[in-house]
Enzyme design. Structure first.
Site, PDB file in Angstrom:
ATOM      1  N   HIS A  44       0.958  -1.325   0.159  1.00  0.00           N
ATOM      2  CA  HIS A  44       0.047   0.255   0.041  1.00  0.00           C
ATOM      3  C   HIS A  44       0.899   1.350  -0.157  1.00  0.00           C
ATOM      4  CE1 HIS A  44      -3.052   2.837   1.596  1.00  0.00           C
ATOM      5  NE2 HIS A  44      -3.747   1.950   1.570  1.00  0.00           N
ATOM      6  N   GLU A  86      -0.956   1.584  -5.279  1.00  0.00           N
ATOM      7  CA  GLU A  86      -1.101   0.285  -4.663  1.00  0.00           C
ATOM      8  C   GLU A  86      -1.001  -1.059  -5.468  1.00  0.00           C
ATOM      9  OE1 GLU A  86      -3.952   0.484  -1.406  1.00  0.00           O
ATOM     10  OE2 GLU A  86      -3.829   2.739  -1.490  1.00  0.00           O
TER      11      GLU A  86
HETATM   12  O1  TA6 Z   1      -6.152   1.756  -0.276  1.00  0.00           O
HETATM   13  C1  TA6 Z   1      -6.828   2.965  -0.075  1.00  0.00           C
HETATM   14  C2  TA6 Z   1      -7.609   2.864   1.438  1.00  0.00           C
HETATM   15  O2  TA6 Z   1      -8.395   1.568   1.466  1.00  0.00           O
HETATM   16  C3  TA6 Z   1      -8.563   3.934   1.596  1.00  0.00           C
HETATM   17  O3  TA6 Z   1      -9.915   3.613   1.488  1.00  0.00           O
HETATM   18  C4  TA6 Z   1      -8.091   4.533   2.794  1.00  0.00           C
HETATM   19  O4  TA6 Z   1      -8.970   3.960   3.871  1.00  0.00           O
HETATM   20  C5  TA6 Z   1      -6.659   3.972   2.949  1.00  0.00           C
HETATM   21  O5  TA6 Z   1      -6.787   2.709   2.294  1.00  0.00           O
HETATM   22  C6  TA6 Z   1      -5.839   4.020   4.255  1.00  0.00           C
HETATM   23  O6  TA6 Z   1      -6.453   3.149   4.805  1.00  0.00           O
HETATM   24  P1  TA6 Z   1      -5.876   3.051   6.591  1.00  0.00           P
HETATM   25  O7  TA6 Z   1      -6.440   1.703   7.043  1.00  0.00           O
HETATM   26  O8  TA6 Z   1      -4.286   3.103   6.567  1.00  0.00           O
HETATM   27  O9  TA6 Z   1      -6.009   4.387   7.130  1.00  0.00           O
END
Ligand code: TA6
Length: 301
Positions: free
Chosen positions: A170, A273
């Site tokens: 991510h 990601e």
């Molecule tokens: O990958 C995108 C996502 O799923 C967004 O919806 C947002 O929630 C981001 O990840 C960050 O997630 P986190 O759990 O690290 O705050």
């Protein structure tokens, strides 16, 4: 093994790698070789920073990131595993899985012929992890820190039946200004737009940003390229073992609510990601394995 002296004795490498601990007892691998610098938290095997020598940081870390046991860190390359997004049936389980908030251990370190530093981490299972995931699926993260950054998330199925896993690297990339960049490589693909009710849409041209963006691109196998005129560079994202990509920027309102992106931090980051998300989850047969591999490289423009 979490004492710094033993870690450095066993895994430290002169002119490449040493280990440190902060006041909260969080342990870090500090990489500095002739090609690049990087910092990795043992919790989550979370790469926090990476900068090839002579280059501005490529991986973004929030100035307001919090470093505490059991808490995810805003920025770097969070490992999402063994599910991506919300757990399909257990709303109380953490979004993006537990891998990024539990201890990992160092399994191996080495220096490569061309001057890069290799590290292998393994997730440390516990009653807490088994309470959320009872499968026998040891998971490792392999990193190669050099002019390029390579990350490979390896899941092995040591059980007796097939297991389905969702995962992601991510990654938060450092950019000049979210309003000035574009992301290539996703043109013509369908994506699930997660802003508001999930809606299937099609990407026409390059991805640009003028509001909250949260998209799962399906059948995404080509390289993605972040074009950043402000920093006069492109960041190329190559991958294997993934057929979906997520592009995310929270924009100002959500960033403010999240509270750990710092003042205007959302302007300086974009997540591209490499994932096994949505229908792209992977089914691993007994005795099999899955490898999610990425390679990040920087090109001047
Ligand atoms: O990958 C995108 C996502 O799923 C967004 O919806 C947002 O929630 C981001 O990840 C960050 O997630 P986190 O759990 O690290 O705050």
């Amino acid at each position: 093994m979490t004492d710094i002296y033993t870690l450095n004795q066993r895994y430290g490498i002169q002119d490449h790698l040493h280990f440190t601990a902060d006041a909260n007892g969080m342990i870090y691998a500090e990489v500095k070789n002739r090609l690049a610098e990087a910092r990795i938290a043992l919790q989550g095997a979370h790469l926090l920073t990476w900068a090839p020598t002579g280059t501005a940081p490529v991986i973004w870390l929030s100035e307001a990131a919090k470093f505490a046991a059991g808490k995810s860190v805003r920025g770097g390359v969070p490992v999402c595993w063994p599910w991506f997004g919300a757990h399909p049936t257990q709303p109380s389980f953490p979004a993006h899985g537990y891998a990024r908030t539990v201890p990992w251990q160092v399994l191996a370190t080495s220096a490569t012929q061309d001057g890069a530093t290799r590290l292998v981490f393994g997730l440390v299972e516990s009653d807490a992890t088994r309470a959320q995931w009872a499968h026998a699926t040891p998971v490792e993260l392999h990193l190669t820190i050099g002019t390029h950054l390579e990350c490979e998330l390896v899941t092995r199925n040591a059980g007796t039946g097939a297991v389905t896993v969702g995962d992601a690297l991510h990654t938060y990339f450092a950019i000049s200004d979210i309003r000035a960049i574009k992301v290539l490589g996703l043109e013509g693909l369908d994506y699930i737009d997660k802003v508001g009710p999930s809606t299937l849409r099609k990407q026409q041209d390059a991805v640009t940003f003028e509001s909250e963006t949260d998209r799962i691109y399906v059948e995404s196998v080509a390289d993605c390229v972040i074009v950043d005129p402000g920093l006069k560079r492109c960041i190329r994202i190559q991958k294997r073992g993934s057929r979906s990509s997520v592009v995310w920027n929270p924009w100002i309102e959500k960033a403010t609510k999240m509270g750990d992106l710092g003042e205007d931090g959302y302007l300086k980051m974009v997540c591209v990601e490499s994932t096994n998300a949505a229908d792209d989850v992977v089914n691993i047969h007994a005795g099999g394995e899955h490898r999610l591999w990425v390679r990040y490289s920087v090109e001047a423009i």
